[in-house]
Design a protein around this motif. Structure first.
Motif, PDB file in Angstrom:
ATOM      1  N   SER A 201     -87.351 -11.757 -68.343  1.00 50.76           N
ATOM      2  CA  SER A 201     -88.295 -12.271 -67.353  1.00 50.76           C
ATOM      3  C   SER A 201     -87.541 -13.030 -66.271  1.00 50.76           C
ATOM      4  N   ILE A 202     -88.218 -13.288 -65.169  1.00 47.06           N
ATOM      5  CA  ILE A 202     -87.615 -14.013 -64.057  1.00 47.06           C
ATOM      6  C   ILE A 202     -87.947 -15.488 -64.188  1.00 47.06           C
ATOM      7  N   ALA A 203     -86.934 -16.326 -64.052  1.00 46.81           N
ATOM      8  CA  ALA A 203     -87.128 -17.774 -64.092  1.00 46.81           C
ATOM      9  C   ALA A 203     -86.864 -18.343 -62.708  1.00 46.81           C
ATOM     10  N   LEU A 204     -87.812 -19.089 -62.193  1.00 42.93           N
ATOM     11  CA  LEU A 204     -87.691 -19.655 -60.845  1.00 42.93           C
ATOM     12  C   LEU A 204     -86.808 -20.899 -60.859  1.00 42.93           C
ATOM     13  N   ASN A 205     -85.909 -20.995 -59.863  1.00 41.77           N
ATOM     14  CA  ASN A 205     -85.163 -22.232 -59.717  1.00 41.77           C
ATOM     15  C   ASN A 205     -85.987 -23.235 -58.915  1.00 41.77           C
ATOM     16  N   MET A 206     -85.432 -24.425 -58.721  1.00 45.42           N
ATOM     17  CA  MET A 206     -86.189 -25.493 -58.060  1.00 45.42           C
ATOM     18  C   MET A 206     -86.603 -25.104 -56.646  1.00 45.42           C
ATOM     19  N   ARG A 207     -85.691 -24.485 -55.898  1.00 43.12           N
ATOM     20  CA  ARG A 207     -85.999 -24.081 -54.520  1.00 43.12           C
ATOM     21  C   ARG A 207     -87.127 -23.066 -54.487  1.00 43.12           C
ATOM     22  N   GLN A 208     -87.051 -22.057 -55.357  1.00 45.40           N
ATOM     23  CA  GLN A 208     -88.067 -21.014 -55.388  1.00 45.40           C
ATOM     24  C   GLN A 208     -89.413 -21.564 -55.835  1.00 45.40           C
ATOM     25  N   HIS A 209     -89.384 -22.430 -56.834  1.00 41.93           N
ATOM     26  CA  HIS A 209     -90.625 -23.040 -57.328  1.00 41.93           C
ATOM     27  C   HIS A 209     -91.293 -23.850 -56.223  1.00 41.93           C
ATOM     28  N   ARG A 210     -90.493 -24.611 -55.474  1.00 40.24           N
ATOM     29  CA  ARG A 210     -91.047 -25.450 -54.407  1.00 40.24           C
ATOM     30  C   ARG A 210     -91.696 -24.603 -53.319  1.00 40.24           C
ATOM     31  N   LEU A 211     -91.072 -23.482 -52.967  1.00 38.89           N
ATOM     32  CA  LEU A 211     -91.623 -22.636 -51.911  1.00 38.89           C
ATOM     33  C   LEU A 211     -92.899 -21.924 -52.359  1.00 38.89           C
ATOM     34  N   ILE A 212     -92.936 -21.463 -53.596  1.00 44.06           N
ATOM     35  CA  ILE A 212     -94.158 -20.838 -54.106  1.00 44.06           C
ATOM     36  C   ILE A 212     -95.275 -21.884 -54.176  1.00 44.06           C
ATOM     37  N   GLU A 213     -94.917 -23.103 -54.534  1.00 44.45           N
ATOM     38  CA  GLU A 213     -95.902 -24.185 -54.557  1.00 44.45           C
ATOM     39  C   GLU A 213     -96.440 -24.442 -53.157  1.00 44.45           C
ATOM     40  N   SER A 214     -95.567 -24.386 -52.148  1.00 41.74           N
ATOM     41  CA  SER A 214     -96.010 -24.574 -50.758  1.00 41.74           C
ATOM     42  C   SER A 214     -96.981 -23.475 -50.345  1.00 41.74           C
ATOM     43  N   ALA A 215     -96.659 -22.236 -50.717  1.00 41.84           N
ATOM     44  CA  ALA A 215     -97.554 -21.125 -50.399  1.00 41.84           C
ATOM     45  C   ALA A 215     -98.893 -21.287 -51.109  1.00 41.84           C
ATOM     46  N   SER A 216     -98.838 -21.703 -52.367  1.00 39.41           N
ATOM     47  CA  SER A 216    -100.064 -21.899 -53.136  1.00 39.41           C
ATOM     48  C   SER A 216    -100.926 -23.002 -52.523  1.00 39.41           C
ATOM     49  N   ASP A 217    -100.289 -24.098 -52.099  1.00 40.42           N
ATOM     50  CA  ASP A 217    -101.035 -25.201 -51.470  1.00 40.42           C
ATOM     51  C   ASP A 217    -101.697 -24.735 -50.167  1.00 40.42           C
ATOM     52  N   ALA A 218    -100.974 -23.921 -49.399  1.00 35.27           N
ATOM     53  CA  ALA A 218    -101.533 -23.421 -48.143  1.00 35.27           C
ATOM     54  C   ALA A 218    -102.766 -22.559 -48.394  1.00 35.27           C
ATOM     55  N   LEU A 219    -102.706 -21.707 -49.399  1.00 36.30           N
ATOM     56  CA  LEU A 219    -103.858 -20.855 -49.722  1.00 36.30           C
ATOM     57  C   LEU A 219    -105.022 -21.688 -50.256  1.00 36.30           C
ATOM     58  N   SER A 220    -104.700 -22.759 -50.987  1.00 42.95           N
ATOM     59  CA  SER A 220    -105.762 -23.625 -51.514  1.00 42.95           C
ATOM     60  C   SER A 220    -106.516 -24.319 -50.387  1.00 42.95           C
ATOM     61  N   GLU A 221    -105.813 -24.650 -49.314  1.00 43.59           N
ATOM     62  CA  GLU A 221    -106.452 -25.304 -48.169  1.00 43.59           C
ATOM     63  C   GLU A 221    -107.497 -24.398 -47.517  1.00 43.59           C
ATOM     64  N   ILE A 222    -107.275 -23.092 -47.604  1.00 42.15           N
ATOM     65  CA  ILE A 222    -108.200 -22.144 -46.969  1.00 42.15           C
ATOM     66  C   ILE A 222    -109.578 -22.216 -47.608  1.00 42.15           C
ATOM     67  N   ALA A 223    -109.604 -22.515 -48.916  1.00 44.32           N
ATOM     68  CA  ALA A 223    -110.887 -22.564 -49.629  1.00 44.32           C
ATOM     69  C   ALA A 223    -111.801 -23.664 -49.106  1.00 44.32           C
ATOM     70  N   VAL A 224    -111.222 -24.693 -48.473  1.00 43.15           N
ATOM     71  CA  VAL A 224    -112.049 -25.800 -47.969  1.00 43.15           C
ATOM     72  C   VAL A 224    -112.022 -25.834 -46.441  1.00 43.15           C
TER      73      VAL A 224
END
Length: 424
Positions: free
Chosen positions: A359-382
């Protein structure tokens, strides 16, 4: 652009040494050294001579014209006899050619990235592969290097581009009824993408692969912590003594069990009072290690260990011990009884906590960027304003671009490629 060269194999002496030359002057340098240019991508025997005609070595040489090479540039490879003097003589001859210089750490891989031969995530996978010490680390790094994660990121990016086109249509043609309202699939696509990103964020991280599953031996003085520590390592790493308080500091060792990285930690004996200031410091560190552990093996009185700790009955070979009523495991580190079973259970526990094989394991940089993308999509809901929705989609797309290196800072690239050895 300069042409660079470096020893790409292990340090001499060795059976064979491989020197790689990459850049626009590689062809001329090879032709000069070998006396003629071999057929492309075909190993050929050549006698190498410097510019004064002095023989350097009888070698196998390869001519690899770009752009279909590891770096995307012309490459020459010299497969030499692996003695120090041979390598030094050939490197000295290369340094005499105009436009050639010794490569910096990671420069070959950085050129591959710059020339589109691999993206940033694949380069990170290569760095992890070179540093891999266990089977689990190797397999995870190979998945990243193979481009599996990059393809996943591109899929996410395409999904965002698709919904971005829909929102742009609303902004550009809001006076036309057929595009003024977003289709139902807009929300469905965003919800599916958000759920997928959250699944990735919940996966075990790559740092766990590097640090290992941390197991701490804890308990009062003379409870058998150091003996168990040595038994798990199969090595006399810790001093074992009947004198209470022998272990005064944290002793840490990394080991691979069944291809899984572990970090075993021996700690000072825990007791409520000590007149020894050094022992007090050791006790404080022991408490800190127990808090940071993935698992604590508690060798003290039953029920007095940290929450979630495994109750270990550590001296089952002794009739005079006070046995635990409900231990997770009874063993004797001294005789070895039960230690093998403990290893098996530790492997099973760690297997569930670590990234799964392949399986693929995310490093800190990758995790942070995916989290940023996820937060941006969450903002769209409101958000109801189409302009704000479009901006959040842009931020998500920017995070995905950064994951694979479409947008990267020089400082970040310097830090990444600086991890590589000079010949890579």
């Amino acid at each position: 652009m300069d042409t660079v060269y470096a020893l790409s194999s292990g340090a001499p002496p060795a059976g064979i040494a491989v020197i790689r030359v990459s850049g626009p002057h590689a062809k001329a340098a090879l032709n000069d050294l070998a006396g003629s240019l071999p057929a492309p991508r075909r190993a050929s025997a050549r006698r190498l001579r410097n510019r004064s005609g002095v023989t350097l070595d009888d070698a196998l040489v390869l001519w690899l014209p770009g752009p279909g090479t590891a770096t995307g540039e012309d490459i020459a490879e010299l497969h030499l006899h692996g003695g120090r003097a041979v390598v030094a003589a050939v490197e000295e001859a290369l340094s005499a050619f105009p436009g050639l210089r010794r490569a910096k750490p990671g420069e070959f891989t950085r050129r591959a990235f710059a020339n589109g031969r691999l993206d940033l995530a694949e380069a990170e996978g290569l760095a992890d592969l070179l540093a891999a010490e266990t089977e689990l680390q190797r397999r995870s790094a190979l998945e990243m290097l193979d481009g599996k994660f990059s393809r996943q990121v591109n899929d996410w990016r395409e999904a965002v581009l698709h919904v971005s086109a829909q929102i742009e249509a609303v902004l550009d043609f809001s006076d036309e009824d057929d595009v003024a309202v977003l289709p139902a699939e807009f929300t469905q696509r965003l919800n599916a993408l958000s759920a997928e990103l959250l699944e990735w964020l919940a996966k075990p991280r790559a740092e766990r692969l590097k640090e290992g599953f941390k197991v701490v031996m804890a308990g009062p003085p003379n409870s058998g912590k150091s003996t168990l520590f040595n038994a798990l390592l199969d090595d006399d790493a810790a001093i074992v003594s009947p004198i209470a308080g022998t272990t005064r500091d944290v002793l840490e060792r990394s080991v691979s069990l069944a291809g899984i990285p572990f970090t075993f930690v021996d700690t000072a004996g825990l007791r409520s009072h000590s007149d020894d200031s050094i022992e007090v410091i050791g006790i404080e560190r022991a408490h800190a290690e127990a808090l940071a552990a993935d698992l604590v093996l508690w060798l003290g009185d039953e029920g007095e260990g940290p929450s979630g700790a495994w109750e270990i009955d550590p001296k089952c070979d002794r009739d005079d011990r006070i046995a635990k009523h409900r231990p997770d495991l009874s063993l004797s580190a001294k005789t070895g009884e039960g230690v093998g079973l403990l290893r098996e259970r530790l492997i099973s526990r760690a297997s569930n906590a670590m990234p799964q094989p392949g399986s693929i394991a995310l490093n800190m940089r990758q995790h942070r960027l995916i989290e940023s993308a996820s937060d941006a999509l969450s903002e769209i809901a409101v958000t109801e304003d189409p302009l704000l929705v479009a901006e959040q989609l842009r931020l998500a797309r920017l995070a995905f671009d950064s994951l694979i290196g479409r947008t990267s800072t020089e400082d970040m690239l310097d830090a990444l490629f600086g991890r590589f050895c000079i010949g890579k």
